[in-house]
Scaffold this active site. Structure first.
Site, PDB file in Angstrom:
ATOM      1  N   ARG A  53     -32.800 -11.141  74.551  1.00 39.96           N
ATOM      2  CA  ARG A  53     -33.560 -10.755  73.361  1.00 39.96           C
ATOM      3  C   ARG A  53     -32.852  -9.717  72.496  1.00 39.96           C
ATOM      4  O   ARG A  53     -32.750  -9.886  71.278  1.00 39.96           O
ATOM      5  CB  ARG A  53     -34.928 -10.163  73.754  1.00 39.96           C
ATOM      6  CG  ARG A  53     -36.008 -11.171  73.982  1.00 39.96           C
ATOM      7  CD  ARG A  53     -36.907 -10.699  75.082  1.00 39.96           C
ATOM      8  NE  ARG A  53     -36.140 -10.668  76.314  1.00 39.96           N
ATOM      9  CZ  ARG A  53     -35.968 -11.751  77.079  1.00 39.96           C
ATOM     10  NH1 ARG A  53     -36.559 -12.863  76.780  1.00 39.96           N
ATOM     11  NH2 ARG A  53     -35.194 -11.700  78.164  1.00 39.96           N
ATOM     12  N   THR A  54     -32.388  -8.643  73.105  1.00 42.60           N
ATOM     13  CA  THR A  54     -31.854  -7.546  72.287  1.00 42.60           C
ATOM     14  C   THR A  54     -30.590  -8.002  71.557  1.00 42.60           C
ATOM     15  O   THR A  54     -30.458  -7.829  70.346  1.00 42.60           O
ATOM     16  CB  THR A  54     -31.568  -6.315  73.177  1.00 42.60           C
ATOM     17  OG1 THR A  54     -32.724  -6.058  73.976  1.00 42.60           O
ATOM     18  CG2 THR A  54     -31.251  -5.104  72.347  1.00 42.60           C
ATOM     19  N   LYS A  82      -9.630  -4.444  81.795  1.00 44.27           N
ATOM     20  CA  LYS A  82      -8.265  -3.987  82.130  1.00 44.27           C
ATOM     21  C   LYS A  82      -8.225  -2.481  82.360  1.00 44.27           C
ATOM     22  O   LYS A  82      -7.158  -1.913  82.554  1.00 44.27           O
ATOM     23  CB  LYS A  82      -7.312  -4.329  80.978  1.00 44.27           C
ATOM     24  CG  LYS A  82      -7.248  -5.782  80.614  1.00 44.27           C
ATOM     25  CD  LYS A  82      -6.358  -5.958  79.384  1.00 44.27           C
ATOM     26  CE  LYS A  82      -6.685  -7.213  78.628  1.00 44.27           C
ATOM     27  NZ  LYS A  82      -6.209  -7.167  77.234  1.00 44.27           N
ATOM     28  N   ARG A 103     -25.107  -1.807  74.435  1.00 46.29           N
ATOM     29  CA  ARG A 103     -25.859  -1.710  75.702  1.00 46.29           C
ATOM     30  C   ARG A 103     -24.857  -1.441  76.806  1.00 46.29           C
ATOM     31  O   ARG A 103     -23.811  -2.092  76.880  1.00 46.29           O
ATOM     32  CB  ARG A 103     -26.623  -2.992  76.002  1.00 46.29           C
ATOM     33  CG  ARG A 103     -27.221  -2.976  77.410  1.00 46.29           C
ATOM     34  CD  ARG A 103     -28.132  -4.129  77.691  1.00 46.29           C
ATOM     35  NE  ARG A 103     -29.376  -4.015  76.950  1.00 46.29           N
ATOM     36  CZ  ARG A 103     -30.418  -4.840  77.099  1.00 46.29           C
ATOM     37  NH1 ARG A 103     -30.337  -5.844  77.956  1.00 46.29           N
ATOM     38  NH2 ARG A 103     -31.516  -4.674  76.404  1.00 46.29           N
ATOM     39  N   HIS A 131     -34.398   2.875  75.681  1.00 48.50           N
ATOM     40  CA  HIS A 131     -34.245   1.588  74.979  1.00 48.50           C
ATOM     41  C   HIS A 131     -35.025   1.736  73.660  1.00 48.50           C
ATOM     42  O   HIS A 131     -36.083   1.152  73.475  1.00 48.50           O
ATOM     43  CB  HIS A 131     -34.815   0.469  75.852  1.00 48.50           C
ATOM     44  CG  HIS A 131     -34.418  -0.915  75.446  1.00 48.50           C
ATOM     45  ND1 HIS A 131     -33.817  -1.210  74.236  1.00 48.50           N
ATOM     46  CD2 HIS A 131     -34.553  -2.113  76.091  1.00 48.50           C
ATOM     47  CE1 HIS A 131     -33.605  -2.516  74.169  1.00 48.50           C
ATOM     48  NE2 HIS A 131     -34.029  -3.078  75.273  1.00 48.50           N
TER      49      HIS A 131
HETATM   50  N1   CP Z   1     -36.349  -6.584  76.296  1.00 49.37           N
HETATM   51  C1   CP Z   1     -35.035  -6.688  76.526  1.00 49.37           C
HETATM   52  O1   CP Z   1     -34.289  -5.705  76.428  1.00 49.37           O
HETATM   53  O2   CP Z   1     -34.607  -7.945  76.838  1.00 49.37           O
HETATM   54  P1   CP Z   1     -33.109  -8.363  77.086  1.00 49.37           P
HETATM   55  O3   CP Z   1     -32.641  -7.662  78.337  1.00 49.37           O
HETATM   56  O4   CP Z   1     -33.117  -9.850  77.221  1.00 49.37           O
HETATM   57  O5   CP Z   1     -32.307  -7.887  75.894  1.00 49.37           O
END
Ligand code: CP
Length: 304
Positions: A53-54, A82, A103, A131
């Site tokens: 999603r993100t 590496k 991320r 998040h």
């Molecule tokens: N909600 C969320 O962060 O989903 P993903 O891990 O799929 O990005």
């Protein structure tokens, strides 16, 4: 309101007014998602940890706005494999982009990246820490379904220890006078640092082990996945992985206005028979992520 060139690492980086400004902008993108405002911009998307999603909603947000996106979906396909450091990766990618979405599995890595980066960083999740863009889309979903963010009752269920989305959401909702109800196994309780945050905001929290007891108290029932990948001991994960499983019949005593949210992915904590219940909002919640991320990018690039 000026968010231009400001990184978003923790939801606490933004004031209440700044959060509301992003939500208002997101409403505009929900009405008109294909505004061509990113034609000359390149966004970098660096995902050192899996995501559906993100990552894809950021990519979708950029592409609907006419921008370009570069990056990687796994550290395995970058020079990190590496031995390149995070600092060198960020300094390099900042040569190729106007803004970096990242991320990373390490708590604090996003803050560090923002300190070395010449371009703004958006934290797309750092370990069990924060998040903030999920938090913004959660707030957007709560406001859309409840008509307000003020004084809501939220029941948070599952892995409250390792689940970074609940940490960000508690901090944000503390600005709006929420009452918090935490349902978790003993070993996955909300960290004391987050509970201290609530106390400092002079708000109340209640802790439960029985999900059925908490459901009637909810305007928002926020389910979470037990984060198996963050457990030091796999046996401990086995003990709690099925602690709470929401079934459709359990919603019979829920409030009329109540909605079920989940940041997703789900494993088995929401049975599929809940999906057709009008109270289930989690897939629509994921859709809201595109509008909120469009708003955030536009604000940080000074385009809105
Ligand atoms: N909600 C969320 O962060 O989903 P993903 O891990 O799929 O990005």
């Amino acid at each position: 309101m000026n968010l231009r060139n400001r990184s978003l690492i923790s939801i606490t980086d933004y004031s209440k007014e700044e959060i509301l400004h992003i939500l208002d902008l997101a409403e505009g993108f929900e009405k008109d998602q294909r505004q061509q405002i990113l034609n000359k911009y390149v966004i970098a998307s660096l995902f050192f940890e899996p995501s559906t999603r993100t990552r894809l909603s950021f990519e979708s947000a950029v592409q609907y706005l006419g921008g370009s996106i570069v990056g990687f979906a796994s550290a395995d396909t970058s020079s990190v494999k590496k031995g390149e450091t995070l600092k060198d990766t960020i300094l390099t990618v900042s040569n190729y982009s106007d803004l970096i979405v990242m991320r990373n599995p390490l708590d604090g890595s996003a803050r560090y990246a923002s300190e070395v980066s010449p371009v703004p960083i958006i934290n797309a999740g750092d370990g069990a820490n924060q998040h903030p863009t999920q938090c913004l889309l959660d707030l957007y979903s709560i406001r859309k379904t409840q008509g307000t963010l003020e004084n809501i009752d939220i029941v948070m269920v599952g892995d409250l220890k390792y689940g970074r989305t609940v940490h960000s959401l508690v901090q944000a909702l503390s600005l709006f006078g929420a009452s918090f109800h935490f349902v978790s196994p003993e070993s996955l309780k909300m960290p004391s640092s987050v509970k201290t945050w609530i106390k400092n905001a002079k708000l109340e929290y209640y802790q439960y082990t029985d999900l059925s007891e908490a459901i009637p108290k909810a305007d928002i029932l926020y389910m979470t996945r037990v984060q198996g990948e963050r457990f030091p001991d796999p046996l401990e994960y086995e003990k709690v992985k099925n602690a709470y499983i929401l079934e459709n019949s359990m919603l019979d005593n829920a409030r009329e206005n109540m909605k079920v949210l989940h940041p997703l992915p789900r494993v088995n904590e929401i049975k599929e028979d809940v999906d057709d219940n009008p109270k289930a909002y989690y897939f629509r919640q994921a859709k809201n992520g595109v509008y909120v991320r469009q708003a955030l990018i536009a604000a940080i690039l000074g385009l809105k």
